[in-house]
Design a protein around this motif. Structure first.
Motif: not given
Length: 528
Positions: A451-480
């Motif tokens: 996705v466009p960004d005025s400073i970095r040119g582009e940023e990463v947008l991640a779409f996630v399909q969860p197995v069941g209920e959606s986990p907390e975003p920070e849990v996935l980001l810390e995993h990354c």
């Protein structure tokens, strides 16, 4: 690092054009020849440390001796995971003069990406610093070829200081000098097999087009694990000019550092021009320098004229890839093209075509993929015959970049056909981030887009399909964060119930929304 310092021998400047015409077949031969011709001229400067060509040759020879003592020989792969500094340069030179192969490793890599590069390259030895040893402990068993590790600040410096340099082996021109890993478009990073002659060819192109002399001073501030480090170093050896090493890029500190160093040339890329332009104007710095011209990849067309006005020098676009070197450049004298958005014309020795998806040339003025052939192409991708065959077809290298060409021969970059995200000068393979996300047990599938960004040119947008209920975003980001370099971790995260799929069950990314309003934003969270 004080033991690297030495006093200037007082030898005067003797410009000879050494290295640009003699046709040395190896980088080690270029280093030894330059040290013999202009031994007392300054070569490397980092902070208070300064080495002449003679001193750098001697130090790198001692490093080579210690590597030889640890079993490194021609063709062996040696990982270098070091911050910018003299140690990196000496290690790089030592490896290539032995006929061994440098494997640069991003100092921001974590378990997943560091393991992949070490394992894929088959590196037998890693040169690093003690700060990275805990990471190495965690991945050691996953890298079966890795038999040894040395840390400059953990005893290796003392070993080098006590070593005696030996004779360099003969290194053929087509020997691999560096395995430069570059992010792929549909998988993990690929190791580009760059040869001695390839590096010499890129440097020669800059030496000829840039009109350098021994009195020039080049400044490098990009991370040394980038490919730009190699040609800057070889260019300085070829011309006989000093190379000033900066620890990192700083938008507020770059021009003052250049003024202090007496720099006459530097290369920047990505968002650097935008960040530099955002700094407050300071006439004493902005016009108090010795810079003759700036080379850049990604000059904003609408700011090009202002960049030249502010700093009073030409900013010239140079286009290339790790695979082909620099194939297109804007000539220094073509000031009439400032602000045009063109990336320049073909460099001498290169041939280029614009083709459609079937490989046929497109009509004049139409958009097509840029394919080329020339002197600095890599041998192919390490351990990846399929990717090599897809890249080099019938003698033409396929870049994946979409361009058009005007009636005067100037090229214009209009987009990328690759599934790549370019964030702040870093290439991010969407597939690599997706694979890391899918390793989490709560994730069924993932898809990453730019996705466009005025400073970095582009940023990463991640779409996630969860197995069941959606986990907390920070849990996935810390995993990354535990598996990927920081620049690869998604900024935006969005959960979806289903993905639009092709008949072959591939995600149709073009159907995914790019509107980031209302979705999880790590930057907004950090500000809050």
């Amino acid at each position: 690092m004080g033991e690297f310092g030495a006093r200037h021998s007082g030898l005067g400047a003797r410009h000879s054009g050494f290295g640009t015409r003699r046709g040395e077949s190896s980088i080690g031969g270029l280093l030894v020849g330059r040290a013999g011709l202009t031994p007392g001229r300054w070569f490397l400067r980092f902070g208070q440390e300064r080495l002449t060509f003679e001193e750098a040759e001697a130090w790198s020879g001692r490093v080579a001796a210690r590597l030889t003592g640890r079993g490194v020989g021609p063709g062996d792969r040696v990982g270098i995971m070091l911050p910018n500094g003299v140690e990196y340069v000496l290690t790089w030179l030592a490896v290539v003069r032995l006929g061994a192969v440098v494997v640069p490793i991003n100092v921001g890599y974590q378990e997943r990406d560091a393991t992949f590069v070490l394992r894929d390259s088959g590196a037998g030895l890693l040169v690093t610093v003690t700060a990275h040893l805990p990471l190495l402990d965690r991945i050691w068993t996953e890298c079966p070829d890795l038999r040894d590790c040395v840390a400059w600040d953990g005893g290796f410096r003392e070993e080098v200081a006590a070593a005696t340099a030996g004779a360099d082996p003969a290194v053929p021109t087509d020997a691999i000098a560096v395995l430069q890993y570059t992010s792929g478009t549909t998988g993990f990073p690929k190791g580009c097999m760059t040869t001695h002659q390839g590096w010499l060819g890129v440097a020669l192109g800059f030496a000829d087009e840039g009109r350098f002399t021994e009195d020039d001073v080049a400044v490098i501030m990009t991370p040394f694990y980038y490919g730009d480090f190699g040609w800057n170093l070889v260019l300085s050896l070829m011309v006989g000019m000093e190379l000033v090493l900066l620890p990192k890029f700083s938008a507020s500190g770059l021009w003052p550092s250049i003024v202090e160093a007496g720099g006459t040339f530097f290369y920047c890329l990505g968002t650097m021009p935008i960040l530099l332009q955002k700094q407050p104007e300071n006439p004493a710095v902005d016009r108090g320098h010795r810079v003759k011209w700036v080379s850049c990849s990604g000059i904003p067309a609408d700011q090009h004229a202002e960049l030249e006005r502010r700093w009073g020098v030409p900013w010239r676009e140079w286009y290339g890839t790790t695979e082909i070197g620099f194939a297109i450049a804007m000539p220094l004298g073509d000031s009439h093209m400032t602000g045009s958005g063109s990336i320049g014309r073909l460099l001498p020795g290169y041939q280029g075509r614009l083709v459609d998806a079937t490989g046929h040339d497109v009509p004049a003025g139409a958009i097509g993929e840029f394919i080329c052939r020339g002197p600095a192409a890599i041998l192919g991708y390490w351990n990846n015959a399929a990717a090599t065959a897809a890249w080099m077809q019938n003698g033409w290298a396929h870049t994946g970049d979409l361009m058009r060409q005007d009636e005067h021969g100037y090229y214009y970059l209009v987009g990328r056909s690759k599934d790549m995200i370019r964030r702040g000068g870093e290439n991010i393979a969407a597939a690599e981030v997706e694979a890391a996300l899918c390793e989490h047990p709560a994730v069924r599938n993932a898809a990453c887009v730019a996705v466009p960004d005025s400073i970095r040119g582009e940023e990463v947008l991640a779409f996630v399909q969860p197995v069941g209920e959606s986990p907390e975003p920070e849990v996935l980001l810390e995993h990354c964060r535990q598996r990927l370099a920081g620049f690869k971790v998604p900024r935006y995260l969005s959960f979806v119930a289903e993905f639009p799929l092709t008949p072959s069950q591939r995600v149709e990314k073009h159907k995914l929304p790019r509107d980031v309003a209302g979705i999880y934003d790590t930057a907004a969270r950090s500000k809050g």
